[in-house]
Motif scaffolding. Sequence first.
Motif, PDB file in Angstrom:
ATOM      1  N   UNK A 256      -3.855  12.386   9.194  1.00  0.00           N
ATOM      2  CA  UNK A 256      -5.145  12.229   9.664  1.00  0.00           C
ATOM      3  C   UNK A 256      -5.548  10.955   9.185  1.00  0.00           C
ATOM      4  N   UNK A 257      -5.225  10.480   8.046  1.00  0.00           N
ATOM      5  CA  UNK A 257      -5.711   9.283   7.714  1.00  0.00           C
ATOM      6  C   UNK A 257      -5.294   7.878   8.423  1.00  0.00           C
ATOM      7  N   UNK A 258      -4.174   8.412   8.923  1.00  0.00           N
ATOM      8  CA  UNK A 258      -3.386   7.147   9.610  1.00  0.00           C
ATOM      9  C   UNK A 258      -4.011   7.274  11.032  1.00  0.00           C
ATOM     10  N   UNK A 259      -4.448   8.212  11.477  1.00  0.00           N
ATOM     11  CA  UNK A 259      -4.919   8.367  12.881  1.00  0.00           C
ATOM     12  C   UNK A 259      -6.276   7.454  12.908  1.00  0.00           C
ATOM     13  N   UNK A 260      -7.347   7.591  11.730  1.00  0.00           N
ATOM     14  CA  UNK A 260      -8.270   7.106  11.627  1.00  0.00           C
ATOM     15  C   UNK A 260      -8.298   5.451  11.265  1.00  0.00           C
ATOM     16  N   UNK A 261      -7.022   4.924  10.984  1.00  0.00           N
ATOM     17  CA  UNK A 261      -6.846   3.739  10.553  1.00  0.00           C
ATOM     18  C   UNK A 261      -7.062   2.659  11.838  1.00  0.00           C
ATOM     19  N   UNK A 262      -7.449   1.660  11.408  1.00  0.00           N
ATOM     20  CA  UNK A 262      -7.740   0.484  12.398  1.00  0.00           C
ATOM     21  C   UNK A 262      -6.365  -0.075  13.203  1.00  0.00           C
ATOM     22  N   UNK A 263      -6.100  -0.161  14.319  1.00  0.00           N
ATOM     23  CA  UNK A 263      -4.828  -0.395  14.938  1.00  0.00           C
ATOM     24  C   UNK A 263      -3.972  -1.437  14.465  1.00  0.00           C
ATOM     25  N   UNK A 264      -4.538  -2.673  14.143  1.00  0.00           N
ATOM     26  CA  UNK A 264      -3.923  -3.805  13.467  1.00  0.00           C
ATOM     27  C   UNK A 264      -3.388  -3.518  12.108  1.00  0.00           C
ATOM     28  N   UNK A 265      -4.157  -2.763  11.425  1.00  0.00           N
ATOM     29  CA  UNK A 265      -3.934  -2.401   9.982  1.00  0.00           C
ATOM     30  C   UNK A 265      -2.625  -1.402   9.908  1.00  0.00           C
ATOM     31  N   UNK A 266      -2.957  -0.405  11.092  1.00  0.00           N
ATOM     32  CA  UNK A 266      -1.887   0.722  11.106  1.00  0.00           C
ATOM     33  C   UNK A 266      -0.415  -0.030  11.577  1.00  0.00           C
ATOM     34  N   UNK A 267      -0.743  -0.940  12.298  1.00  0.00           N
ATOM     35  CA  UNK A 267       0.856  -1.462  13.010  1.00  0.00           C
ATOM     36  C   UNK A 267       1.287  -1.874  11.322  1.00  0.00           C
ATOM     37  N   UNK A 268       0.623  -2.597  10.665  1.00  0.00           N
ATOM     38  CA  UNK A 268       1.267  -3.407   9.521  1.00  0.00           C
ATOM     39  C   UNK A 268       1.902  -2.282   8.594  1.00  0.00           C
ATOM     40  N   UNK A 269       1.312  -1.087   8.476  1.00  0.00           N
ATOM     41  CA  UNK A 269       1.852   0.110   7.653  1.00  0.00           C
ATOM     42  C   UNK A 269       2.843   0.734   8.230  1.00  0.00           C
ATOM     43  N   UNK A 270       3.001   0.882   9.610  1.00  0.00           N
ATOM     44  CA  UNK A 270       4.178   1.523  10.195  1.00  0.00           C
ATOM     45  C   UNK A 270       5.254   0.660   9.875  1.00  0.00           C
ATOM     46  N   UNK A 271       5.174  -0.664  10.009  1.00  0.00           N
ATOM     47  CA  UNK A 271       6.186  -1.540   9.696  1.00  0.00           C
ATOM     48  C   UNK A 271       6.627  -1.841   8.311  1.00  0.00           C
ATOM     49  N   UNK A 272       5.585  -2.012   7.360  1.00  0.00           N
ATOM     50  CA  UNK A 272       5.968  -2.322   6.051  1.00  0.00           C
ATOM     51  C   UNK A 272       5.834  -1.459   4.952  1.00  0.00           C
ATOM     52  N   UNK A 273       5.312  -0.036   5.611  1.00  0.00           N
ATOM     53  CA  UNK A 273       5.175   0.887   4.737  1.00  0.00           C
ATOM     54  C   UNK A 273       4.162   0.915   3.706  1.00  0.00           C
ATOM     55  N   UNK A 274       3.448  -0.242   3.767  1.00  0.00           N
ATOM     56  CA  UNK A 274       2.401  -0.518   2.552  1.00  0.00           C
ATOM     57  C   UNK A 274       1.020  -0.435   3.068  1.00  0.00           C
ATOM     58  N   UNK A 275       0.123   0.256   2.337  1.00  0.00           N
ATOM     59  CA  UNK A 275      -1.179   0.371   2.636  1.00  0.00           C
ATOM     60  C   UNK A 275      -1.911  -1.096   2.278  1.00  0.00           C
ATOM     61  N   UNK A 276      -3.283  -0.988   2.701  1.00  0.00           N
ATOM     62  CA  UNK A 276      -4.141  -2.595   2.496  1.00  0.00           C
ATOM     63  C   UNK A 276      -4.001  -2.465   0.788  1.00  0.00           C
ATOM     64  N   UNK A 277      -4.113  -1.808   0.216  1.00  0.00           N
ATOM     65  CA  UNK A 277      -4.404  -2.092  -1.339  1.00  0.00           C
ATOM     66  C   UNK A 277      -3.036  -2.275  -1.943  1.00  0.00           C
ATOM     67  N   UNK A 278      -1.836  -2.419  -1.453  1.00  0.00           N
ATOM     68  CA  UNK A 278      -0.588  -2.753  -1.377  1.00  0.00           C
ATOM     69  C   UNK A 278       0.182  -1.745  -2.137  1.00  0.00           C
ATOM     70  N   UNK A 279      -0.112  -0.411  -1.917  1.00  0.00           N
ATOM     71  CA  UNK A 279       0.307   0.748  -2.318  1.00  0.00           C
ATOM     72  C   UNK A 279       1.553   1.152  -1.256  1.00  0.00           C
ATOM     73  N   UNK A 280       2.696   1.494  -1.670  1.00  0.00           N
ATOM     74  CA  UNK A 280       3.766   1.747  -0.911  1.00  0.00           C
ATOM     75  C   UNK A 280       3.504   3.385  -0.435  1.00  0.00           C
ATOM     76  N   UNK A 281       3.873   3.768   0.857  1.00  0.00           N
ATOM     77  CA  UNK A 281       3.672   5.171   1.078  1.00  0.00           C
ATOM     78  C   UNK A 281       5.023   5.693   1.504  1.00  0.00           C
ATOM     79  N   UNK A 282       5.810   4.632   2.287  1.00  0.00           N
ATOM     80  CA  UNK A 282       7.304   5.189   2.574  1.00  0.00           C
ATOM     81  C   UNK A 282       7.861   3.780   2.760  1.00  0.00           C
ATOM     82  N   UNK A 283       9.304   3.944   2.919  1.00  0.00           N
ATOM     83  CA  UNK A 283       9.963   2.721   2.793  1.00  0.00           C
ATOM     84  C   UNK A 283       9.658   1.559   3.827  1.00  0.00           C
TER      85      UNK A 283
END
Length: 481
Positions: free
Chosen positions: A140-167
């Motif tokens: 649900x948090x991902x759905x609410x994430x801004x598109x450019x930031x979500x694209x980065x998360x999907x590719x890097x596995x890393x949130x804006x605060x540099x916390x990794x949530x998956x590989x």
Amino acid sequence: MSIKNQSFKVNVNTEIGRLRKLLIHSPDSGLGKVVPSKAQDWLFEDIVHLDTIRKDEYDYYIKLLMYFLDPDKIKGKLAEIDSETADRNFFKPDHKDFHNSLAVIEIQNLLADILEDASIRKKLSAAVCAIEGCTYKRQLQMVETEPKELAKIFISGTLEDDVMIFAPIPNLIFTRDVGITINNHILLNKPAKKARSRETLLMRYIFFNHPIFKEYAENILEIPDPAQHFLRPGEEEEQRTTLEGGDVMMVSPDHVLIGCSERTSAYGASEAIKLLFENNVVNKVTVVRIPNKRDFMHIDTVFTQVKRNMWVLLSSISKTQTANPDEPINFLVKQDHKEVTEIHQFTKHKVQEPKIFESIEALLDDISQNDLKSTEPTQFIYSGNGNFPYDSREQWTDSCNLLAIKEGVVLGYDRNDKTVEAFKTNGFNVIKVKDLINGLEDGSINTVTITDTLVLMPSAELSRARGGFHCMSLPLLRDDL
């Protein structure tokens, strides 16, 4: 100007026609988060230094592509881009100053574009979270994430605060493997390794949902598993249906090569042949079986095309090589008490009667002379100049994995010294990429008139990722020869 609003043509019918458009992915932060204990699981042999890859190596690749494919975006701006005061963000796809080229196309940008659609954002977030085992709240948090930031998360596995949530998916820099353009069709991959599942999912969503591919929706081919495949006993590697783009080469308008390798199975090759023939994409497919070893991985690690009549290849799989018991690996396949490579050519109406070639050289010579109508004899440049152990050493650092940006102008790593000597012996000019870029900037070198040139690219870190510039490119449009 947004890429979403542009008319777009897709067509590739050779490996060497002048390159006009391609998909790339610049090294992202996930590449710098690969840890030794997981490197091989994520298909890396070693950890790499991200800043060196970005600023001292890959950036040269982007600059050179821009001069050849989209010169208005870079010519006259090189000093500004390279100045010590610049923040070097010209090549970072999430930055406001990114070049946004319509020819050198960044996958992360395409992903951000489609994520602007709320429906796609919801579906893709659910799919990614299912693959990665995320919680429903995270979804649900991902759905609410801004598109450019979500694209980065999907590719890097890393949130804006540099916390990794998956590989991370560090192999996304090797865009060739996610798909291949065959004439005006795109054949999507079916990866052999779990580490590439997410990138394959992302690319499917991009190809089927981004506006630039809208006119080609019916031309996107997906390889299915055979009917009732789930009833097969076990999940043995050799029984899986897998195919990766590094094992597919569009060598002439009517002829495709498919490799059977560590990453592409016979099942995958068979399903691809059916798709290509049933959809009238080509009339001829040649299957090249190479040893199922990490050393080779794909056929484009053992040979690529340089000119209509010229190829670079590993001598250990050539017809001139005899088995040497002193070498640690025998690359040849024994058949009827003779040492030959396995090469079978199928035509649309004679699938059960394949033509068999005695060697890789015989196949490549046939392509040059009969498919491409070369008026000159076929020439071969061998990895390491054909000498052991340099042939094996330099093939490992991608001496055979070259990208042609036009016929006779190819990009390769600067560390493969013996292979460079072989190019010089065969009449090629050799130039460092920095010198070529400076020449293109000051006008002393012209992209139209440059011929027979091997461009040496810095490679101290990139080569450790085990892929060359052929791997790091997904051509979408090339000129006809």
